[in-house]
Design a protein around this motif. Sequence first.
Motif, short mmCIF file in Angstrom:
data_model
loop_
_atom_site.label_atom_id
_atom_site.label_comp_id
_atom_site.label_asym_id
_atom_site.label_seq_id
_atom_site.Cartn_x
_atom_site.Cartn_y
_atom_site.Cartn_z
N HIS A 174 0.80 -1.21 0.00
CA HIS A 174 0.00 0.00 0.00
C HIS A 174 0.83 1.26 0.00
CE1 HIS A 174 -3.23 -2.84 1.60
NE2 HIS A 174 -3.53 -2.53 0.35
N ALA A 175 2.04 1.17 -0.56
CA ALA A 175 2.87 2.36 -0.70
C ALA A 175 2.07 3.40 -1.47
CB ALA A 175 4.15 2.01 -1.46
N GLU A 176 2.15 4.64 -1.04
CA GLU A 176 1.33 5.66 -1.66
C GLU A 176 1.90 6.09 -3.00
OE1 GLU A 176 -0.51 8.74 0.87
OE2 GLU A 176 0.79 7.88 2.40
N ARG A 177 1.02 6.19 -3.97
CA ARG A 177 1.38 6.61 -5.31
C ARG A 177 2.08 7.98 -5.27
NH1 ARG A 177 -1.02 5.78 -10.31
NH2 ARG A 177 0.16 6.89 -11.88
N ARG A 178 1.59 8.84 -4.38
CA ARG A 178 2.15 10.18 -4.28
C ARG A 178 3.65 10.12 -3.95
NH1 ARG A 178 0.16 13.81 -1.31
NH2 ARG A 178 2.01 14.15 -0.07
N ASN A 179 4.05 9.09 -3.21
CA ASN A 179 5.46 8.97 -2.86
C ASN A 179 6.26 8.25 -3.94
OD1 ASN A 179 5.18 10.29 -0.40
ND2 ASN A 179 4.60 8.42 0.66
N THR A 180 5.68 7.19 -4.50
CA THR A 180 6.44 6.44 -5.51
C THR A 180 6.63 7.30 -6.77
OG1 THR A 180 4.39 5.41 -6.23
CG2 THR A 180 5.73 4.18 -4.68
N ASP A 181 5.66 8.18 -7.05
CA ASP A 181 5.80 9.10 -8.18
C ASP A 181 7.05 9.96 -8.04
OD1 ASP A 181 3.71 8.39 -9.74
OD2 ASP A 181 2.38 10.03 -9.14
N LEU A 208 10.25 10.18 -10.50
CA LEU A 208 10.67 11.46 -11.06
C LEU A 208 12.19 11.65 -10.95
CD1 LEU A 208 8.69 13.42 -12.22
CD2 LEU A 208 8.61 14.60 -10.04
N PHE A 209 12.75 11.16 -9.84
CA PHE A 209 14.19 11.33 -9.65
C PHE A 209 14.97 10.11 -10.13
CE2 PHE A 209 12.57 14.33 -6.32
CZ PHE A 209 12.87 15.46 -7.06
N GLY A 210 14.30 9.29 -10.94
CA GLY A 210 14.99 8.19 -11.60
C GLY A 210 15.51 7.11 -10.66
N PHE A 211 14.78 6.83 -9.58
CA PHE A 211 15.24 5.82 -8.63
C PHE A 211 15.19 4.43 -9.26
CE2 PHE A 211 14.10 8.13 -4.40
CZ PHE A 211 14.98 9.14 -4.75
N SER A 212 16.21 3.65 -8.95
CA SER A 212 16.18 2.23 -9.31
C SER A 212 15.23 1.53 -8.33
CB SER A 212 17.57 1.63 -9.19
OG SER A 212 17.97 1.66 -7.83
N ARG A 213 14.97 0.26 -8.59
CA ARG A 213 14.10 -0.50 -7.68
C ARG A 213 14.65 -0.53 -6.27
NH1 ARG A 213 9.87 -3.75 -10.05
NH2 ARG A 213 9.30 -4.89 -8.19
N ALA A 214 15.97 -0.74 -6.19
CA ALA A 214 16.60 -0.81 -4.87
C ALA A 214 16.52 0.54 -4.15
CB ALA A 214 18.07 -1.24 -5.02
N GLN A 215 16.74 1.62 -4.90
CA GLN A 215 16.65 2.95 -4.30
C GLN A 215 15.23 3.25 -3.85
OE1 GLN A 215 18.20 5.26 -7.58
NE2 GLN A 215 20.26 5.39 -6.68
N LEU A 216 14.28 2.82 -4.67
CA LEU A 216 12.88 3.05 -4.32
C LEU A 216 12.54 2.31 -3.02
CD1 LEU A 216 10.40 4.48 -5.65
CD2 LEU A 216 9.64 2.21 -6.30
N ARG A 229 14.64 1.38 -0.62
CA ARG A 229 15.35 1.93 0.53
C ARG A 229 14.84 3.31 0.94
NH1 ARG A 229 19.17 3.86 3.36
NH2 ARG A 229 20.98 5.06 2.68
N HIS A 230 14.55 4.16 -0.04
CA HIS A 230 14.21 5.54 0.31
C HIS A 230 12.72 5.84 0.36
CE1 HIS A 230 18.39 6.75 0.18
NE2 HIS A 230 18.51 6.16 -0.99
N VAL A 231 11.93 4.99 -0.28
CA VAL A 231 10.50 5.29 -0.34
C VAL A 231 9.64 4.18 0.29
CG1 VAL A 231 8.57 5.87 -1.85
CG2 VAL A 231 10.88 6.60 -2.46
N LEU A 232 9.81 2.95 -0.21
CA LEU A 232 8.90 1.89 0.23
C LEU A 232 9.10 1.52 1.71
CD1 LEU A 232 8.92 -0.41 -2.93
CD2 LEU A 232 7.33 1.40 -2.31
N LEU A 233 10.36 1.27 2.08
CA LEU A 233 10.60 0.85 3.47
C LEU A 233 10.25 1.93 4.49
CD1 LEU A 233 13.76 -1.45 3.41
CD2 LEU A 233 11.40 -2.05 3.94
N PRO A 234 10.72 3.17 4.30
CA PRO A 234 10.31 4.19 5.27
C PRO A 234 8.80 4.38 5.31
CG PRO A 234 12.00 5.05 3.79
CD PRO A 234 11.63 3.71 3.28
N GLY A 235 8.16 4.28 4.16
CA GLY A 235 6.71 4.43 4.12
C GLY A 235 6.01 3.30 4.86
N ALA A 236 6.64 2.11 4.82
CA ALA A 236 6.02 0.95 5.46
C ALA A 236 6.42 0.85 6.93
CB ALA A 236 6.45 -0.33 4.73
#
Lengths: 258, 284
Positions: free
Chosen positions: A149-156, A160-168, A170-177
Amino acid sequence: MRAHRHPAARVALGLLIPILLLALWQAQAEVGGARALAFVPLASIAAAFAELAASGQLLTDAVTTTSRALTGLVLGASAGVLLGIAMGLFRSVDRLIGPLYHAIRQVPLLGWLPLIGLWVGNGEAAKLLIVGLAAFYPTVLNTYEGIVHAERRNTDVGALFGFSRAQLLRHVLLPGALPLILTGLSQAIAFAWIATIGTELLLGAGAGLGATMSLAQAQQRMDVILVAIAITGLIGFTLNTLFARLRGHLLRWQPAIA
Amino acid sequence: MNVTTLFDTPAAASPPIDGALTIAGLSKDFTVGGRSLPVLDGIDLVVRPGEFVSIVGPSGCGKSTLLRLVAGLDTDFAGEIRLDGKRITGTDLDRGLIFQDHRLFPWMTLEENVGLALLNSSIPKAQRARIVAEHIALLNLAGFEKAYPHQLSGGMAQRGAIARALVTEPKLLLLDEPLGALDALTRIHVQTELQRIWLRQRSTMLMVTHDVEEAVYLSDRVIIMGAKPGRIRRIVDIDLPHPRERSLPQLHRLRDEILAELIQPVPTPGEPENLVRLPVREAM
Ligand SMILES: Nc1ncnc2c1ncn2[C@@H]1O[C@H](COP(=O)(O)OP(=O)(O)OP(=O)(O)O)[C@@H](O)[C@H]1O
Ligand SMILES: [Mg+2]
């Protein structure tokens, strides 16, 4: 109401009901007769505590049970977080393991005991397996929910900043979860603690608070049982409090609810 | 440290050569409840390098959708979008997008949020901290580097988002009502700031706004869109040199003209103007 903010006042308030209950207990004990068997006088409990503490058994039990619980917790929870992430990230893993996980989860933990006994015996491995499973279930579920349920607003923003899957991750999915993962972990701690005492009670033998309870029951030492129960509650409470602190620190970025 | 040094590069003086946006025959449908809903229909637009173009139009006419397509966040569309001749097939650091809400990550401090934009940039690691600090200062947020988004006011967070979008120095910056959340005073301040930054950086700007006054003040051209489906109705040139005086009478005249155009009902081909259009009719 202001007084509640004062730490000393808060502790005093929290102790109020336990002290009342103890007084009630003592009153029951003093009725005497059959009552005194179930409601052991506080003085006898104190004596049993002194005896167990002096012999070193209490410390050994407490340390054994706590380290057993923590070992199972770390193993089960890490496996749980990893599987939760994998299921949340990869649909194929979710489809492959999800149904099995949800089916197995329906079986009460202690229901596995006979089977586990056959596989790995009644020793330490069996206990750790049960404790690990107790920690595993809630961690998988909550981690999975958090990632999926990671928020689209965050994954977008990550896109936008060209994150790889691993970066996404580490920086977006895990902190969000993280809030959900921590909820899972706090359930895991509670379940692992209960499971540790439960397996010790049922699989007896060796050191541990549960084993001591089980032995004391056979010897009709109500006072010893009560000491073990009190220590179990105290350690469980401490673990929860420590974790709540850690959680507060890790989630310091969240706006205060109050 | 003087923050203005960042943009005082010799390149800033000469006209920009990068950042030409070409949109040709762009259409976009959404599927809503099993039915296809046209949201954008036959959009053609050429934006010159370094140009500031604003888009105004009624709510729901597809402005945000258009920006998302140009940003590369949604690649499911018909037609073509090119930046400097290169077809857009996904997101890239050469395009930045400021959303209507700030979208700073709540779990990071302002400084970390701005710095994260540089994760995949070619800027050497050693210089990143300085660049981040400069951009935070540029948006008047110095002193709040270590604050989490919930500790910032709405306007401050939005300025943080602008800093984050600027830090990668994209060739094309897309702005989706970037100042919508700001109070009137901050808004005017950030408009001036935006104009100053744009004049220095000379990146191409494509901004959606509901504020016609803001559009005419900042833009070289204002695009008026119509709804259902989203089309370009008219393009108004604002042929005045930058930086501008807000009180210029020409600006006010243009604002009134655009407002009048926006208020006018959309002429629907084949239907008499005065016919009351029932929902049923519209659905057919
Ligand atoms: N993900 C989506 N799925 C389905 N329909 C969508 C989706 N996103 C947008 N739409 C529809 O597309 C149309 C245009 O939406 P869009 O957000 O682009 O409008 P807008 O011009 O930005 O409006 P506003 O000025 O209110 O922000 C709306 O009718 C909306 O319902
Ligand atoms: Mg919009």
